[in-house]
Design an enzyme around this catalytic site. Structure first.
Site, PDB file in Angstrom:
ATOM      1  CB  SER A 122      -1.785   1.855  11.007  1.00 24.28           C
ATOM      2  OG  SER A 122      -1.827   0.932   9.926  1.00 24.28           O
TER       3      SER A 122
ATOM      4  CB  THR B 220      -0.957   0.031   1.221  1.00 31.29           C
ATOM      5  OG1 THR B 220      -0.983   1.343   1.776  1.00 31.29           O
ATOM      6  CG2 THR B 220      -0.538  -0.907   2.321  1.00 31.29           C
TER       7      THR B 220
ATOM      8  CE1 TYR C 271      -3.127  -3.661   5.500  1.00 30.99           C
ATOM      9  CE2 TYR C 271      -3.338  -1.275   5.464  1.00 30.99           C
ATOM     10  CZ  TYR C 271      -3.311  -2.488   4.801  1.00 30.99           C
ATOM     11  OH  TYR C 271      -3.479  -2.516   3.437  1.00 30.99           O
ATOM     12  CG  HIS C 272      -0.203   1.414   6.676  1.00 26.29           C
ATOM     13  ND1 HIS C 272      -1.141   2.083   7.426  1.00 26.29           N
ATOM     14  CD2 HIS C 272      -0.670   1.440   5.414  1.00 26.29           C
ATOM     15  CE1 HIS C 272      -2.124   2.499   6.643  1.00 26.29           C
ATOM     16  NE2 HIS C 272      -1.863   2.118   5.417  1.00 26.29           N
TER      17      HIS C 272
ATOM     18  CE  LYS D  53      -1.135  -4.915   2.876  1.00 21.65           C
ATOM     19  NZ  LYS D  53      -1.529  -6.060   2.048  1.00 21.65           N
TER      20      LYS D  53
HETATM   21  N1  LIG Z   1      -8.956  -1.696  -0.795  1.00 24.29           N
HETATM   22  C1  LIG Z   1      -8.013  -0.788  -0.752  1.00 24.29           C
HETATM   23  O1  LIG Z   1      -8.262   0.413  -0.791  1.00 24.29           O
HETATM   24  C2  LIG Z   1      -6.574  -1.233  -0.659  1.00 24.29           C
HETATM   25  C3  LIG Z   1      -5.565  -0.260  -0.791  1.00 24.29           C
HETATM   26  C4  LIG Z   1      -4.239  -0.652  -0.712  1.00 24.29           C
HETATM   27  C5  LIG Z   1      -3.930  -1.985  -0.511  1.00 24.29           C
HETATM   28  N2  LIG Z   1      -4.925  -2.913  -0.362  1.00 24.29           N
HETATM   29  C6  LIG Z   1      -4.537  -4.309  -0.152  1.00 24.29           C
HETATM   30  O2  LIG Z   1      -5.142  -5.108  -1.154  1.00 24.29           O
HETATM   31  C7  LIG Z   1      -5.493  -6.378  -0.619  1.00 24.29           C
HETATM   32  C8  LIG Z   1      -6.960  -6.658  -0.879  1.00 24.29           C
HETATM   33  O3  LIG Z   1      -7.722  -5.620  -0.304  1.00 24.29           O
HETATM   34  P1  LIG Z   1      -9.301  -5.707  -0.208  1.00 24.29           P
HETATM   35  O4  LIG Z   1      -9.783  -4.322  -0.045  1.00 24.29           O
HETATM   36  O5  LIG Z   1      -9.811  -6.551  -1.295  1.00 24.29           O
HETATM   37  O6  LIG Z   1      -9.470  -6.452   1.195  1.00 24.29           O
HETATM   38  P2  LIG Z   1     -10.481  -7.621   1.604  1.00 24.29           P
HETATM   39  O7  LIG Z   1     -10.383  -7.793   3.059  1.00 24.29           O
HETATM   40  O8  LIG Z   1     -11.822  -7.354   1.040  1.00 24.29           O
HETATM   41  O9  LIG Z   1      -9.874  -8.885   0.846  1.00 24.29           O
HETATM   42  C9  LIG Z   1      -8.890  -9.718   1.405  1.00 24.29           C
HETATM   43  C10 LIG Z   1      -9.429 -11.148   1.378  1.00 24.29           C
HETATM   44  O10 LIG Z   1      -8.417 -12.008   1.878  1.00 24.29           O
HETATM   45  C11 LIG Z   1      -8.982 -12.916   2.784  1.00 24.29           C
HETATM   46  N3  LIG Z   1      -7.943 -13.308   3.736  1.00 24.29           N
HETATM   47  C12 LIG Z   1      -7.295 -12.558   4.667  1.00 24.29           C
HETATM   48  N4  LIG Z   1      -6.423 -13.297   5.344  1.00 24.29           N
HETATM   49  C13 LIG Z   1      -6.497 -14.551   4.842  1.00 24.29           C
HETATM   50  C14 LIG Z   1      -5.843 -15.764   5.137  1.00 24.29           C
HETATM   51  N5  LIG Z   1      -4.935 -15.858   6.113  1.00 24.29           N
HETATM   52  N6  LIG Z   1      -6.167 -16.873   4.422  1.00 24.29           N
HETATM   53  C15 LIG Z   1      -7.094 -16.808   3.429  1.00 24.29           C
HETATM   54  N7  LIG Z   1      -7.749 -15.677   3.106  1.00 24.29           N
HETATM   55  C16 LIG Z   1      -7.454 -14.565   3.812  1.00 24.29           C
HETATM   56  C17 LIG Z   1     -10.139 -12.170   3.433  1.00 24.29           C
HETATM   57  O11 LIG Z   1     -11.122 -13.036   3.955  1.00 24.29           O
HETATM   58  C18 LIG Z   1     -10.647 -11.321   2.281  1.00 24.29           C
HETATM   59  O12 LIG Z   1     -11.691 -11.946   1.595  1.00 24.29           O
HETATM   60  C19 LIG Z   1      -5.134  -6.346   0.855  1.00 24.29           C
HETATM   61  O13 LIG Z   1      -3.883  -6.960   1.038  1.00 24.29           O
HETATM   62  C20 LIG Z   1      -5.034  -4.874   1.156  1.00 24.29           C
HETATM   63  O14 LIG Z   1      -4.146  -4.633   2.196  1.00 24.29           O
HETATM   64  C21 LIG Z   1      -6.236  -2.559  -0.443  1.00 24.29           C
END
Ligand SMILES: NC(=O)c1ccc[n+]([C@@H]2O[C@H](COP(=O)([O-])OP(=O)(O)OC[C@H]3O[C@@H](n4cnc5c(N)ncnc54)[C@H](O)[C@@H]3O)[C@@H](O)[C@H]2O)c1
Length: 506
Positions: free
Chosen positions: A268, A224, A270-271, A274
């Site tokens: 954070s 991110t 979380y970050h 990453k």
């Molecule tokens: N949405 C955003 O704005 C954004 C921005 C920057 C980065 N990201 C990154 O992109 C990725 C996807 O984001 P998103 O918004 O779709 O999030 P999300 O939570 O909707 O999707 C992540 C999916 O992974 C699954 N998951 C998590 N841990 C798991 C594990 N140990 N085993 C199996 N499944 C697991 C969750 O159940 C979920 O369905 C994430 O890594 C997030 O950090 C998202």
């Protein structure tokens, strides 16, 4: 257009079907800048998993020349390319699965539904209703005619994951399967520990499995923009590594920083997870010549791709609660519920953002343009920089002008620890220049599509039901207290301010 597709000149060297043979000097590729020595005894030879009849040959066939790489919507694609999506039930994972399958990719994926559980734990729900995975898979077949090979599984279960990867032999792995969202990781010790355990350790396990089973497969790992934070020095946010000509001058000395990791300043716990992934992946590419794009993704907003809009059962989730909702998605929901849009502090914070549809196109382009063996490459995936208070103005303007709402904006005490005014210069050259990406979806267009969907009666009702999850109560200080209101104002009332941030795409 006579211009070549972005990946036309990539060669077997990038292709996951290539099996390297003989005397490959991997120090000459990937992260090293040493040139691969030529000459008979140093010749690089490969075999092709897809075209065994070619025997041993030099890895110089371009995607344009190779019959296995056929023309797709966004450049050449490996015919029936096998892509595994980790986190397929999520906001992005589901959307990408449908997009890829619809374009002819063979899509497999896993998820353990932790996102559904975490949102439920917090007493919230996805604003856009989504069915369970069984129904999602059926709907994908009924509406789009595609089959997705899904297994319920925790990414941290190495035995099951290894078996699935051995069975599918994915040619690209997209890793979304982490617990996202800064506020959720800041709730308390349990949440911080769970986010870091889930994200960092499972990814480390995945890297080991890839080394053993599919070392040629590219890993597209989601990082991110929040890994960089917003450095107060004004240092440009280069794409993860300093450019080759970067020089540090200090104490009468000067030396090259080229190719070194740029400093991270995560925002954070979380970050931080990453950033830890970043170092683990970087090392895995170095030790085992894995190949990865570590994608520093901006904040995603929106609800639309052609595929998810095909049928209500194909929609992707959308969260608006204080823990998982991202800023634009939250603002639109607040506007519909009549809650003044919640800007934290000054609202001068600048963030990189990108619409859902554009983000999905970026992913297709990266999947079809794999890095070289050993290459750890960072890509900043943003289509624009936006001040939070300007985002609020945009959402309010669209809501008021096109949907006859009366949207106001409120400034709240900032629950986060962050600079509210800061320089922001983001370098994002690789997607436009190397991968041919041009953003297509301006923010106001996507915001309008969001209002169209979210103002449907059954969805409005869902916002109302869980209205209590909107106001922020999780503070970075550890205090549990709703943020006080500093000011309520009308959209357009605030001065723009001179500083806009800089997005460097050229
Ligand atoms: N949405 C955003 O704005 C954004 C921005 C920057 C980065 N990201 C990154 O992109 C990725 C996807 O984001 P998103 O918004 O779709 O999030 P999300 O939570 O909707 O999707 C992540 C999916 O992974 C699954 N998951 C998590 N841990 C798991 C594990 N140990 N085993 C199996 N499944 C697991 C969750 O159940 C979920 O369905 C994430 O890594 C997030 O950090 C998202």
């Amino acid at each position: 257009m006579s211009e070549k597709p972005h990946n036309a000149d990539r060669t077997c060297w990038n292709c996951p079907a290539a099996k390297f043979k003989g005397n490959v000097d991997f120090r000459g590729c990937g992260q090293s800048r040493r040139i691969v020595p030529k000459g008979e005894d140093k010749q690089l030879m490969i075999e092709c998993r897809r075209r065994p009849e070619l025997g041993h040959f030099e890895p110089s066939i371009t995607f344009e020349q190779c019959p296995e790489w056929i023309m797709g919507e966004h450049g050449y694609m490996l015919e029936d390319m096998r892509v595994m999506i980790l986190g397929m039930d999520g906001y992005l994972g589901w959307t990408l699965a449908l997009k890829l399958a619809n374009q002819g990719f063979q899509v497999s994926g896993i998820d353990n539904y932790t996102r559904r559980d975490c949102v439920m734990e917090k007493g919230s729900h996805t604003l856009v209703p989504i069915p369970n995975m069984t129904r999602r898979l059926e709907a994908a077949t009924e509406e789009l005619g595609v089959t997705l090979n899904f297994r319920r599984m925790d990414l941290g279960n190495r035995k099951k994951l290894r078996e699935f990867i051995e069975e599918v032999k994915p040619e690209s792995i997209v890793h979304y399967a982490e617990i996202p969202c800064a506020p959720y990781s800041m709730v308390d010790a349990e949440h911080a520990i769970e986010v870091q355990r889930n994200n960092v350790l499972a990814t480390l396990g995945l890297l080991h499995i890839m080394r053993d089973v599919v070392p040629m497969t590219s890993l597209l790992k989601l990082g991110t923009m929040g890994e960089y934070g917003s450095p107060l020095t004004g240092r440009p946010l280069f794409e993860g590594l300093f450019p080759n000509d970067a020089v540090l001058q200090w104490d009468d000395r000067e030396w090259s920083m080229g190719g070194e990791m740029t400093p991270r300043d995560p925002a954070s716990f979380y970050h931080v997870s990453k950033v830890q992934d970043t170092y683990n992946i970087y090392e895995a590419c170095k030790y085992w010549w894995l190949r990865s794009y570590d994608i520093m993704q901006g904040i995603i907003y929106g609800v639309h791709t052609d595929e998810v809009a095909t049928h209500p059962d194909l929609r992707t989730r959308l969260d608006y609660d204080e823990w998982f909702g991202t800023v634009v998605n939250r603002f639109v929901s607040q506007a519909i519920e009549g809650i003044p849009l919640t800007v934290y502090g000054e609202g001068e914070q600048i963030r990189g953002m990108i619409a859902l549809e554009d983000a999905m196109e970026c992913m297709v382009r990266l999947i079809t343009s794999p890095p070289e063996p050993g290459q750890y490459d960072v890509v900043n995936q943003v289509s624009g920089l936006h001040k939070i208070k300007d985002v609020a103005d945009t959402v309010a303007r669209v809501g008021n002008e096109k949907f006859d709402l009366d949207v106001k904006i409120q400034r709240l005490e900032n629950p986060r620890v962050e600079a509210e005014q800061h320089p922001m210069e983001v370098v994002s050259r690789k997607l436009p220049q190397e991968h041919g990406f041009e953003p297509n979806v301006p923010m106001d267009k996507e915001v309008e599509r969001m209002f169209e969907l979210l103002t449907q009666d059954h969805i409005k009702q869902r916002i109302k039901e869980k209205k209590h999850v909107i106001m922020p109560k999780t503070r970075w200080s550890g205090e549990k207290k709703e943020s006080g209101v500093l000011e309520v104002y009308q959209p357009g009332e605030k001065e723009k301010g001179e500083y806009e941030g800089k997005l460097d795409t050229e």
